[in-house]
Design a protein around this motif. Structure first.
Motif, short mmCIF file in Angstrom:
data_model
loop_
_atom_site.label_atom_id
_atom_site.label_comp_id
_atom_site.label_asym_id
_atom_site.label_seq_id
_atom_site.Cartn_x
_atom_site.Cartn_y
_atom_site.Cartn_z
N PRO A 220 -18.38 35.39 30.87
CA PRO A 220 -17.40 34.17 30.96
C PRO A 220 -18.19 33.12 30.79
CG PRO A 220 -16.93 36.09 32.65
CD PRO A 220 -18.27 36.49 32.03
N LEU A 221 -17.66 31.98 29.96
CA LEU A 221 -18.26 30.85 30.07
C LEU A 221 -17.41 29.59 30.34
CD1 LEU A 221 -21.12 29.52 28.92
CD2 LEU A 221 -20.05 28.84 26.65
N PRO A 222 -17.64 28.60 31.10
CA PRO A 222 -16.80 27.70 31.54
C PRO A 222 -16.43 27.02 30.58
CG PRO A 222 -18.70 27.04 32.50
CD PRO A 222 -18.99 28.39 31.77
N VAL A 223 -15.66 27.23 29.52
CA VAL A 223 -15.13 26.29 28.35
C VAL A 223 -13.67 26.14 28.93
CG1 VAL A 223 -15.00 25.82 26.10
CG2 VAL A 223 -16.64 27.16 26.82
N ARG A 224 -12.94 24.84 28.82
CA ARG A 224 -11.74 24.64 29.38
C ARG A 224 -11.03 23.80 27.93
NH1 ARG A 224 -13.42 22.73 34.91
NH2 ARG A 224 -13.36 24.64 36.22
N PRO A 225 -9.78 23.77 27.62
CA PRO A 225 -9.29 22.89 26.91
C PRO A 225 -9.01 21.31 27.52
CG PRO A 225 -7.55 24.33 28.07
CD PRO A 225 -8.88 24.91 28.33
N ARG A 226 -9.17 20.54 26.53
CA ARG A 226 -9.04 18.92 27.11
C ARG A 226 -8.14 18.56 26.28
NH1 ARG A 226 -13.55 14.54 29.02
NH2 ARG A 226 -12.56 13.88 30.86
N ARG A 227 -7.07 18.22 26.53
CA ARG A 227 -5.97 17.79 25.70
C ARG A 227 -6.26 16.31 25.15
NH1 ARG A 227 0.40 18.23 26.91
NH2 ARG A 227 -0.25 16.52 28.24
N GLY A 228 -5.92 15.82 23.85
CA GLY A 228 -5.91 14.50 23.26
C GLY A 228 -4.73 14.31 22.47
N MET A 229 -4.40 12.98 22.41
CA MET A 229 -3.16 12.70 21.52
C MET A 229 -3.49 11.59 20.61
SD MET A 229 0.12 13.07 23.98
CE MET A 229 0.43 14.70 24.76
N VAL A 230 -2.83 11.46 19.27
CA VAL A 230 -3.32 10.44 18.33
C VAL A 230 -2.04 9.83 17.93
CG1 VAL A 230 -4.47 10.01 16.29
CG2 VAL A 230 -5.56 11.40 17.90
N LEU A 231 -2.08 8.47 17.42
CA LEU A 231 -1.03 8.13 16.77
C LEU A 231 -1.52 7.91 15.33
CD1 LEU A 231 0.12 5.40 19.20
CD2 LEU A 231 1.57 7.39 18.68
N VAL A 232 -0.47 8.11 14.40
CA VAL A 232 -0.89 7.74 12.80
C VAL A 232 0.25 6.85 12.29
CG1 VAL A 232 -1.29 8.78 10.56
CG2 VAL A 232 -1.62 10.01 12.58
N THR A 233 -0.24 5.56 11.59
CA THR A 233 0.72 4.80 11.28
C THR A 233 1.04 5.10 9.94
OG1 THR A 233 -1.00 3.06 10.15
CG2 THR A 233 -0.50 2.87 12.73
N THR A 234 1.87 4.46 9.28
CA THR A 234 2.25 4.39 7.91
C THR A 234 1.14 3.39 7.08
OG1 THR A 234 3.55 2.51 8.15
CG2 THR A 234 4.69 4.54 8.17
N ARG A 235 1.18 3.62 5.73
CA ARG A 235 -0.03 3.11 5.15
C ARG A 235 0.17 1.73 5.14
NH1 ARG A 235 -0.49 6.49 -0.51
NH2 ARG A 235 -1.07 8.62 0.49
N MET A 236 -0.84 0.86 5.08
CA MET A 236 -0.98 -0.47 5.14
C MET A 236 -2.24 -0.79 4.55
SD MET A 236 -2.07 -1.31 9.08
CE MET A 236 -0.67 -0.23 9.72
N PRO A 237 -2.29 -2.33 4.20
CA PRO A 237 -3.45 -2.84 3.54
C PRO A 237 -4.61 -2.68 4.46
CG PRO A 237 -1.66 -4.54 3.48
CD PRO A 237 -1.18 -3.40 4.40
N HIS A 238 -5.66 -2.32 3.80
CA HIS A 238 -7.08 -1.95 4.59
C HIS A 238 -7.57 -2.99 5.26
CE1 HIS A 238 -10.20 1.29 4.94
NE2 HIS A 238 -10.72 0.21 5.41
N ARG A 239 -7.15 -3.22 6.32
CA ARG A 239 -7.86 -4.37 7.18
C ARG A 239 -8.91 -4.10 8.43
NH1 ARG A 239 -7.41 -9.53 6.17
NH2 ARG A 239 -7.15 -10.16 8.37
N ILE A 240 -8.87 -2.86 8.73
CA ILE A 240 -9.71 -2.35 9.95
C ILE A 240 -10.93 -1.50 9.26
CG2 ILE A 240 -10.18 -0.96 11.85
CD1 ILE A 240 -7.26 -1.42 12.54
N ARG A 241 -11.94 -2.18 9.25
CA ARG A 241 -12.96 -1.88 8.33
C ARG A 241 -14.11 -0.84 8.85
NH1 ARG A 241 -14.54 -8.30 6.98
NH2 ARG A 241 -12.55 -8.51 5.77
N HIS A 242 -14.13 -0.78 10.36
CA HIS A 242 -14.94 0.17 10.92
C HIS A 242 -14.33 1.06 11.74
CE1 HIS A 242 -17.07 -3.53 10.00
NE2 HIS A 242 -18.34 -2.82 9.96
#
Length: 402
Positions: A220-242
């Motif tokens: 046994p190894l103590p690996v557990r699931p850690r849940r995460g959620m993400v939102l995805v927008t519709t396409r838009m002009p490329h304004r966020i560069r990093h």
């Protein structure tokens, strides 16, 4: 007989299989489902150094970051133009504090990273706004990380598997591991839902399912699931560069809390959408989306980019990170079960760390010295055992193993 069985066909398992095959091993990859459709398909494709403090994981991340450009070129040349682009881009990261109290810790963290060799560049607010014009002018501090990059995670995992297949690796989907086969107290293969497989070595690379897989194999190894959620927008002009995230992100990644934590992580994709994360919580393998968590993520993102207000969200998704209590990947031989190896526990950094993990695991299996000191990642390290005893995380129900 295969020399090595790799359990798990996500990006870590794929990277290990390819590296082992390049070293001359005969490799079989097994996965309880379809390759590259679990954790690897539910992340943001991070290849980061900015989110790791000085220490072993940062050393591993810096080495992995150095491998990605050549690996991307190798895979493109090997698989040809008909294979989708990995969309690797060293776009750089920008980390911003959104409160007065968060400014000094962020700047001190950058100074500590600089001392460890990271290219971390504290910015004046005006300089940050030059890099990201839509960033809120109310931020209190910012640091630029030119080394941060992004890759399309599913394509990257599939490309590594495709390359592995060209090297003779066999991939067996819909194959569930049931138990270990042993001879003279050494693991010699696995019993699966589709039959017996023999090998000289077995590598557990099953992401958040590595805990249940390791139990089935008697180590046994103590690996557990850690849940995460993400939102995805519709396409838009490329304004966020990093890749842009707030100063609370690092604290969330290093927290041992099981309760919900959110931080803002915002970036554009090559397709024109914007990915907005992130959340962390330990709730087992609960796959129910929670609107209040998505709302909290969106609210934090608006502190960084007020211009996102009114943007259309076309979908959301969730995934499970392979969490271990001491926040370091687990790479190396199991001390209890000769012939058993681990490559897991990367939590949210598995995409970026995959090529380095494959190289290190292969070096250890073959008995050569890896490029990065692997001792801090060994499965039997005291910190992992001690952290597991002190952990307050929930006891998880048994899940179908990879």
């Amino acid at each position: 007989m295969s020399d090595v069985i790799v359990i798990g066909a996500g990006i870590i398992g794929a990277a290990c299989a390819r590296a082992l095959a390049r070293d001359g091993a005969r490799v079989t990859v097994v996965d309880r489902g379809t390759p590259a459709t679990a954790t690897s398909a539910h992340g943001e494709g991070n290849v980061l150094v900015s989110d790791k403090g000085p220490g072993p994981e940062l050393d591993l991340a810096r080495y992995a970051s150095s491998l990605w450009p050549a690996l991307t070129a190798e895979l493109a040349d090997e698989l040809g133009p008909q294979f989708p682009s990995l969309e690797y881009e060293r776009k750089g990261g920008l980390v911003a504090a959104t409160t007065g109290a968060g400014a000094q810790p962020l700047l001190q963290f950058a100074l500590d990273q600089q001392a460890a060799g990271v290219d971390a560049r504290p910015l004046e607010i005006a300089e940050a706004l030059e890099l990201e014009p839509d960033l809120s002018p109310a931020i209190t501090a910012a640091v630029h990380y030119p080394e941060d990059a992004q890759v399309q995670p599913v394509v990257a995992a599939e490309a590594l598997l495709a390359s592995a297949r060209r090297l003779g690796v066999t991939v067996r989907p819909q194959t569930e591991v049931i138990e270990a086969l042993t001879t003279h107290e050494r693991i010699t293969g696995v019993r699966t839902s589709t039959g017996l497989l023999s090998a000289d070595a077995v590598v557990v690379a099953a992401g958040p399912w590595s805990g249940s897989v390791s139990e089935r194999l008697g180590a046994p190894l103590p690996v557990r699931p850690r849940r995460g959620m993400v939102l995805v927008t519709t396409r838009m002009p490329h304004r966020i560069r990093h890749k842009v995230y707030d100063g609370d992100y690092f604290g969330a990644t290093q927290s041992a809390e099981a309760a919900l934590q959110t931080s803002a992580v915002v970036e554009s994709t090559a397709a024109g959408t914007v990915l907005i994360g992130s959340s962390r919580e330990q709730v087992g393998f609960d796959t129910r989306l929670r609107v209040e968590i998505l709302a909290a993520i969106a609210e934090r993102a608006l502190r960084l980019f007020p211009s996102l207000a009114g943007s259309s969200v076309m979908r959301s998704y969730l995934g499970f990170r392979p969490y271990v209590p001491d926040h370091l990947p687990v790479i190396g031989a199991d001390e209890r079960q000769p012939g058993l190896w681990f490559a897991t526990g990367h939590e949210g950094a598995g995409i970026g760390l995959a090529p380095a993990t494959g190289e290190i695991l292969t070096a250890l299996v073959s008995g050569t010295a890896p490029a990065v000191d692997a001792a801090p990642f060994r499965p039997g390290r005291p910190g992992l055992r001690a952290a597991e005893l002190e952990s307050s995380g929930p006891v998880l129900a048994e899940e179908t193993a990879s």
